[in-house]
Motif scaffolding. Structure first.
Motif, PDB file in Angstrom:
ATOM      1  N   PHE A 121       0.776  -1.166   0.179  1.00 61.23           N
ATOM      2  CA  PHE A 121       0.099  -0.010   0.021  1.00 61.23           C
ATOM      3  C   PHE A 121       0.910   1.225  -0.026  1.00 61.23           C
ATOM      4  N   ALA A 122       1.972   1.232   0.722  1.00 60.91           N
ATOM      5  CA  ALA A 122       2.872   2.429   0.819  1.00 60.91           C
ATOM      6  C   ALA A 122       3.705   2.715  -0.636  1.00 60.91           C
ATOM      7  N   VAL A 123       3.580   1.454  -1.342  1.00 58.69           N
ATOM      8  CA  VAL A 123       4.202   1.768  -3.017  1.00 58.69           C
ATOM      9  C   VAL A 123       3.124   2.514  -3.778  1.00 58.69           C
ATOM     10  N   SER A 124       1.827   2.285  -3.335  1.00 54.68           N
ATOM     11  CA  SER A 124       0.777   2.816  -4.377  1.00 54.68           C
ATOM     12  C   SER A 124       0.673   4.614  -3.758  1.00 54.68           C
ATOM     13  N   LEU A 125       1.192   4.851  -2.810  1.00 55.50           N
ATOM     14  CA  LEU A 125       1.345   6.222  -2.535  1.00 55.50           C
ATOM     15  C   LEU A 125       2.333   6.861  -3.363  1.00 55.50           C
ATOM     16  N   ALA A 126       3.241   6.111  -4.250  1.00 52.92           N
ATOM     17  CA  ALA A 126       4.051   6.845  -5.085  1.00 52.92           C
ATOM     18  C   ALA A 126       3.379   6.957  -6.337  1.00 52.92           C
ATOM     19  N   ALA A 127       2.232   6.160  -6.670  1.00 52.23           N
ATOM     20  CA  ALA A 127       1.633   6.266  -8.030  1.00 52.23           C
ATOM     21  C   ALA A 127       1.081   7.556  -8.071  1.00 52.23           C
ATOM     22  N   ASP A 128       0.723   7.802  -9.310  1.00 50.29           N
ATOM     23  CA  ASP A 128      -0.111   9.306  -9.647  1.00 50.29           C
ATOM     24  C   ASP A 128      -1.347   9.168  -9.152  1.00 50.29           C
ATOM     25  N   ARG A 141       1.771  -1.307  14.549  1.00 46.29           N
ATOM     26  CA  ARG A 141       0.927  -2.565  15.117  1.00 46.29           C
ATOM     27  C   ARG A 141       2.104  -3.821  15.186  1.00 46.29           C
ATOM     28  N   LEU A 142       3.057  -3.503  14.344  1.00 40.68           N
ATOM     29  CA  LEU A 142       4.075  -4.550  14.319  1.00 40.68           C
ATOM     30  C   LEU A 142       5.499  -3.936  14.812  1.00 40.68           C
ATOM     31  N   GLY A 143       5.393  -2.655  15.649  1.00 41.77           N
ATOM     32  CA  GLY A 143       6.571  -2.400  16.278  1.00 41.77           C
ATOM     33  C   GLY A 143       7.591  -1.839  15.160  1.00 41.77           C
ATOM     34  N   LEU A 144       7.156  -1.284  13.967  1.00 49.16           N
ATOM     35  CA  LEU A 144       7.830  -0.767  13.042  1.00 49.16           C
ATOM     36  C   LEU A 144       7.651   0.584  12.715  1.00 49.16           C
ATOM     37  N   TYR A 145       8.505   1.285  11.959  1.00 52.37           N
ATOM     38  CA  TYR A 145       8.116   2.656  11.556  1.00 52.37           C
ATOM     39  C   TYR A 145       7.772   2.787  10.116  1.00 52.37           C
ATOM     40  N   SER A 146       7.166   3.997   9.733  1.00 49.54           N
ATOM     41  CA  SER A 146       6.610   4.184   8.605  1.00 49.54           C
ATOM     42  C   SER A 146       7.583   3.808   7.336  1.00 49.54           C
ATOM     43  N   GLU A 147       7.235   2.792   6.700  1.00 50.53           N
ATOM     44  CA  GLU A 147       8.027   2.418   5.628  1.00 50.53           C
ATOM     45  C   GLU A 147       7.791   3.032   4.372  1.00 50.53           C
ATOM     46  N   TYR A 148       8.712   2.661   3.439  1.00 44.52           N
ATOM     47  CA  TYR A 148       8.885   3.347   1.911  1.00 44.52           C
ATOM     48  C   TYR A 148       8.434   4.654   1.772  1.00 44.52           C
ATOM     49  N   GLY A 149       8.924   5.519   2.717  1.00 42.96           N
ATOM     50  CA  GLY A 149       8.622   7.157   2.445  1.00 42.96           C
ATOM     51  C   GLY A 149       7.027   7.396   2.842  1.00 42.96           C
ATOM     52  N   SER A 150       6.254   6.397   3.313  1.00 44.66           N
ATOM     53  CA  SER A 150       4.959   6.770   3.620  1.00 44.66           C
ATOM     54  C   SER A 150       4.451   7.930   4.501  1.00 44.66           C
ATOM     55  N   ALA A 151       5.535   8.194   5.329  1.00 40.34           N
ATOM     56  CA  ALA A 151       5.470   9.486   6.335  1.00 40.34           C
ATOM     57  C   ALA A 151       5.795  10.720   5.640  1.00 40.34           C
ATOM     58  N   TRP A 152       6.457  10.824   4.415  1.00 40.90           N
ATOM     59  CA  TRP A 152       6.607  11.874   3.552  1.00 40.90           C
ATOM     60  C   TRP A 152       5.525  11.916   2.558  1.00 40.90           C
ATOM     61  N   LEU A 153       5.153  10.794   1.773  1.00 44.76           N
ATOM     62  CA  LEU A 153       4.031  10.822   0.832  1.00 44.76           C
ATOM     63  C   LEU A 153       2.757  11.052   1.336  1.00 44.76           C
ATOM     64  N   LEU A 154       2.215  10.502   2.513  1.00 43.89           N
ATOM     65  CA  LEU A 154       0.986  10.441   2.837  1.00 43.89           C
ATOM     66  C   LEU A 154       0.423  11.792   3.102  1.00 43.89           C
ATOM     67  N   PRO A 155       1.176  12.651   4.038  1.00 46.79           N
ATOM     68  CA  PRO A 155       0.792  14.209   4.375  1.00 46.79           C
ATOM     69  C   PRO A 155       0.571  14.961   3.061  1.00 46.79           C
ATOM     70  N   ARG A 156       1.355  14.734   1.970  1.00 47.59           N
ATOM     71  CA  ARG A 156       1.278  15.366   0.903  1.00 47.59           C
ATOM     72  C   ARG A 156       0.195  15.159   0.118  1.00 47.59           C
TER      73      ARG A 156
END
Length: 281
Positions: A122-129, A145-160
Motif C-alpha cells: 500500500f505504501a508503494v501505491s502512494l508513489a503512484a500518480d 502495530r508491528l513495532g515498525l516505523y513508517s516504511e517506503y517514504g509513507s511518512a513523507w508521501l501520505l501528508p502530501r
C-alpha cells in the motif's frame, strides 16, 4: 498505432506478471493464494519491471494491480518471522528502489487497488500518480502495530496526499479503513466496485497513452513533484522556460491541429530517460 501485446511470465521465486497491450504495461502481483503477500524477490522484480517499462518507448503508462481478490497483503508474515536478526537489513527497500525512483519515471503510474492492500504494498501505491480503489477494499499501514516505523517514504508521501492530520491518524493508529474512506480523504481518485477497478484503470491508462503527449505527461509529473517542495513564485519561474519550449515543440502544433481537425493526435514517441524539455519538431 497497432496493438502491441507482450507477456512476461512471472519468475518462480518472484511471481510478478508483466503484460503490455495498447502501450500500457500492467504489472500484477501474482500470488493470489497468499493474497499477493510480498517477498523480497517480488519487490525487487516490481522495481525492475517499472524500470523496464520506463526504458521502453512503446510503453506510455503503467498500471500496478494484484491477481485474485487482493492487491497485496503487504510483506509476507512468514518471511518476516523466519528472517534472522542478522539478515533483516535485507527486508528494507534499497534507496535506489525507493519512492523517488517511482516519481522519477517518465510515464504515469496508476495503482489499481482491487482488494485488500496493506503495509509495504500500500505504501508503494502512494508513489503512484492516481489510485483506483475498490469501495470495500480493506486498507492499512499497520507499521505501528508491528513495532515498525513508517516504511517506503509513507511518512513523507501520505501528508502530501491527504494532509498532516489525516496522515497522522492512519500512520499512528495503523487502523484498517475502507476504500470508501480513501475516496473521502482524497487518497483514491476513483472508488468503484472491485470488479470494475482494473478495467477502469486500464481504460484510463489507455486514454493517457492514446490521447496525451508523452512529453507533457513526463513534464507534468515533474512539475507536480517540484510544486510540492517549492514556493509558488519559484516554481512558476522555473516552469516558464519549459512552457516556452513546449510552445515551440512538435507536440503542441500536433495537439492543436488534431483538436481543430477533430482527430486523434499523433504525438512524438516517448523518449525514455531524463530530459529537461519537450521534444522539438
Amino acid at each position: 498505432m497497432p496493438v502491441d501485446t507482450r507477456t512476461t511470465l512471472e519468475h518462480d521465486d518472484a511471481p510478478v506478471r508483466y503484460d503490455v497491450t495498447d502501450q500500457v504495461a500492467t504489472i500484477t502481483f501474482d500470488r493470489p493464494d497468499k493474497l499477493n503477500a510480498l517477498t523480497v524477490a517480488m519487490g525487487d522484480r516490481l522495481f525492475a519491471l517499472l524500470r523496464r517499462a520506463d526504458a521502453d518507448p512503446r510503453v506510455r503508462a503503467v498500471v500496478i494491480t494484484g491477481a485474485g481478490r487482493a492487491f497485496s497483503a503487504g510483506a509476507d508474515l512468514a518471511m518476516l518471522a523466519h528472517t534472522p536478526v542478522e539478515g533483516r537489513d535485507s527486508l528494507i527497500v534499497s534507496p535506489e528502489n525507493g519512492p523517488a525512483m517511482i516519481r522519477s519515471l517518465r510515464l504515469p503510474v496508476i495503482a489499481a487497488i482491487n482488494g485488500p492492500a496493506a503495509g509495504l504494498a500500500f505504501a508503494v501505491s502512494l508513489a503512484a500518480d492516481v489510485r483506483f480503489v475498490a469501495v470495500d477494499a480493506k486498507l492499512s499501514l499497520p507499521f505501528s502495530r508491528l513495532g515498525l516505523y513508517s516504511e517506503y517514504g509513507s511518512a513523507w508521501l501520505l501528508p502530501r496526499l491527504i494532509g498532516a492530520g489525516a496522515a497522522a491518524d492512519l500512520l499512528l493508529s495503523g487502523r484498517v479503513f475502507l476504500g470508501a474512506e480513501a475516496g473521502e480523504l482524497g487518497l483514491a481518485q476513483r472508488v468503484l466496485p472491485a470488479a470494475e477497478v482494473l478495467p477502469a484503470a486500464l481504460d484510463y491508462a489507455r486514454d493517457l497513452a492514446l490521447n496525451c503527449s508523452p512529453d507533457s505527461l513526463a513534464m507534468i509529473r515533474s512539475m507536480i513533484d517540484d510544486a510540492a517542495v517549492s514556493p509558488l513564485a519559484a516554481h512558476y519561474a522555473a516552469t516558464v522556460p519549459v512552457m516556452r519550449a513546449g510552445l515551440r515543440a512538435f507536440d503542441f502544433d500536433e495537439g492543436v491541429a488534431a483538436r481543430r481537425e477533430k482527430r486523434a493526435p499523433q504525438f512524438h514517441e516517448r523518449v525514455p530517460g531524463d530530459t529537461d524539455r519537450p521534444a522539438s519538431a
